[in-house]
Design an enzyme around this catalytic site. Structure first.
Site, mmCIF file in Angstrom:
data_model
loop_
_atom_site.group_PDB
_atom_site.id
_atom_site.type_symbol
_atom_site.label_atom_id
_atom_site.label_comp_id
_atom_site.label_asym_id
_atom_site.label_seq_id
_atom_site.Cartn_x
_atom_site.Cartn_y
_atom_site.Cartn_z
ATOM 1 N N PRO A 2 0.802 -1.220 0.000
ATOM 2 C CA PRO A 2 0.000 0.000 0.000
ATOM 3 C C PRO A 2 0.839 1.278 0.000
ATOM 4 C CG PRO A 2 -0.902 -1.600 1.537
ATOM 5 C CD PRO A 2 0.429 -2.129 1.097
ATOM 6 N N GLU A 3 0.623 2.103 -1.018
ATOM 7 C CA GLU A 3 1.256 3.405 -1.120
ATOM 8 C C GLU A 3 0.166 4.467 -1.066
ATOM 9 O OE1 GLU A 3 4.153 3.608 -4.305
ATOM 10 O OE2 GLU A 3 4.503 1.438 -4.192
ATOM 11 N N LYS A 62 1.313 7.419 3.499
ATOM 12 C CA LYS A 62 1.041 6.015 3.795
ATOM 13 C C LYS A 62 0.354 5.827 5.144
ATOM 14 C CE LYS A 62 5.045 4.414 1.110
ATOM 15 N NZ LYS A 62 6.285 3.623 1.138
ATOM 16 N N ARG A 128 2.139 -10.214 8.051
ATOM 17 C CA ARG A 128 3.579 -10.137 8.309
ATOM 18 C C ARG A 128 3.934 -9.273 9.515
ATOM 19 N NH1 ARG A 128 7.016 -9.457 3.052
ATOM 20 N NH2 ARG A 128 8.501 -10.320 4.550
ATOM 21 N N LYS A 175 20.635 17.753 -1.272
ATOM 22 C CA LYS A 175 21.121 16.397 -1.024
ATOM 23 C C LYS A 175 21.874 15.876 -2.247
ATOM 24 C CE LYS A 175 17.148 15.383 1.955
ATOM 25 N NZ LYS A 175 17.876 15.197 3.222
ATOM 26 N N ASN A 194 7.563 2.222 -4.168
ATOM 27 C CA ASN A 194 8.354 1.761 -5.302
ATOM 28 C C ASN A 194 7.672 1.955 -6.656
ATOM 29 O OD1 ASN A 194 10.955 0.741 -5.801
ATOM 30 N ND2 ASN A 194 10.106 -1.237 -6.367
#
Length: 396
Positions: A2-3, A62, A128, A175, A194
């Site tokens: 899930p994003e 999220k 999990r 950065k 991802n």
């Protein structure tokens, strides 16, 4: 996993089935990881939510939460495989099952809320145990000003007034990291995982491993436009990939190994790069390197290594299961050393997975396997050869 879009989907269904209803009863299963890692317990959750009315459901990236009529409010994170299931609706999952109605209560549930008005139930499930459920004792309007939400970056859909081209330019220039790594870091931007990160990079026609401080102003504008386009389109379609534009990378990235697979409709080839243990789908014909890139790029990654089996479309799943500690998800958990020591190193196992998604699970050292399929004895690479009394080396 899930994003931003998948979480938006579950918030949509929470508003549809739970908002405005009273929690008549709460069933919980004690779990010192899902609750305990974030300072809550199943019993505390049960006590805090029973009898309350659900006023709203909201998200940031999220994370998502139920706004109750009085504090505290339950704040949740799905991790790799978490989800909310509804007893009266089998279509809430972003890949609705075509099978018959699922058993109830569902497997791996952590809590079940029974709603007073229609006796329906909703359950937080997590096979999990990488999801998190916590209680936040603040006013509803202060949720995003409170830990952990305040430590996360702006949400592309909720915060377009913050996540401007100027803001993104400053962030990228500050950065020197692969640009996709910057996008995946929730401290920078909330909600990108991802597949969303890969889609953004493809739509922007930029290479995911190019260092963030090497892009021109026009390229940063391309990246910003792609980010807003991809995130808003994915959220508007509630993460249903069948509704995404036909030319999206997401629609075709799973086809590697199939007949005519690994290509976009226009024939462009999709390849996979693995950097620091993370896999990215790339279309080399349009995603050119125009600046320095990370030096540890590996082009040996495959599409099948990219996500856990739970996250792939069913047609793309492999029959062979992966080792339990081969974590290749966009939201990997940190695991410490295999050996327990006085310095606090812990054994790998489901009870030792650290919260959220900052670091990659290290690969576990493989044993040598003999021709009979069993682990072989250590070789000279592992220990010095044994000597006979004569001083000659023995054969091993």
């Amino acid at each position: 996993m899930p994003e931003i879009a998948e979480v938006a989907r579950i918030v949509h269904y929470l508003k549809k089935h739970a908002v405005g209803k009273t929690v008549a009863a709460v069933k919980t299963q004690e779990d010192d990881i899902v609750y305990g890692k974030v300072g809550t317990s199943a019993s505390a959750f049960q006590k805090a939510i029973t009898g309350k009315t659900i006023v709203n459901a909201k998200q940031q990236g999220k994370y998502f939460w139920l706004e109750m009529d009085t504090p505290p409010h339950p704040l949740m994170h799905f991790g790799m495989s978490g989800w909310i299931k509804f007893s009266n609706d089998d279509t809430a999952y972003y890949r609705p099952a075509k099978a018959e109605k699922e058993e109830w209560p569902p497997r791996f549930w952590k809590f079940i809320l029974q709603l007073k008005e229609d006796d329906s139930e909703l359950a937080f499930v997590d096979a999990r145990r990488l999801g998190r459920v916590r209680l936040v004792d603040v006013k509803a309007e202060d949720m995003r000003k409170t830990t952990p939400l305040k430590e996360n970056g702006p949400d592309p859909v909720l915060d377009p007034d913050i996540l401007t081209v100027e803001w993104l330019t400053k962030k990228l220039k500050s950065k020197k990291v692969p640009v996709k790594a910057l996008l995946l870091d929730q401290a920078n931007i909330s909600g990108i995982g991802n597949w969303v990160g890969d889609e953004i990079m493809y739509q922007a026609r930029l290479h995911p491993e190019q260092y963030s401080n090497t892009f021109s102003d026009s390229q940063v504008k391309q990246l910003h436009d792609a980010m807003m386009y991809v995130c808003n389109t994915a959220v508007d379609n509630l993460a249903e990939s069948e509704k995404f534009p036909e030319d999206w990378l997401m629609r075709h990235r799973w086809d590697k190994g199939k007949k005519n697979g690994g290509k976009l409709p226009n024939g462009a080839k999709i390849t996979f790069l693995k950097v620091g243990g993370r896999t990215s789908a790339v279309v080399p014909s349009v995603q050119k390197k125009t600046g320095a890139v990370a030096g540890d790029v590996s082009e040996d990654a495959t599409a099948d290594e990219e996500l856990e089996e739970d996250d792939k479309p069913k047609a793309a799943r492999k029959r062979k299961s992966k080792p339990a500690n081969d974590e290749e998800d966009e939201e990997p958990a940190k695991v410490t050393s295999l050996a327990s020591t006085k310095r606090g190193k812990k054994k790998v196992g489901s009870n030792e997975l650290k919260e959220e998604d900052e670091e990659k699970v290290p690969a576990v050292k493989k044993q040598r396997v003999g021709s009979n399929g069993t682990a072989s004895k250590k070789t000279s690479e592992d220990e010095p050869p044994k000597k006979r009394r004569s001083g000659r080396l023995s054969k091993t």
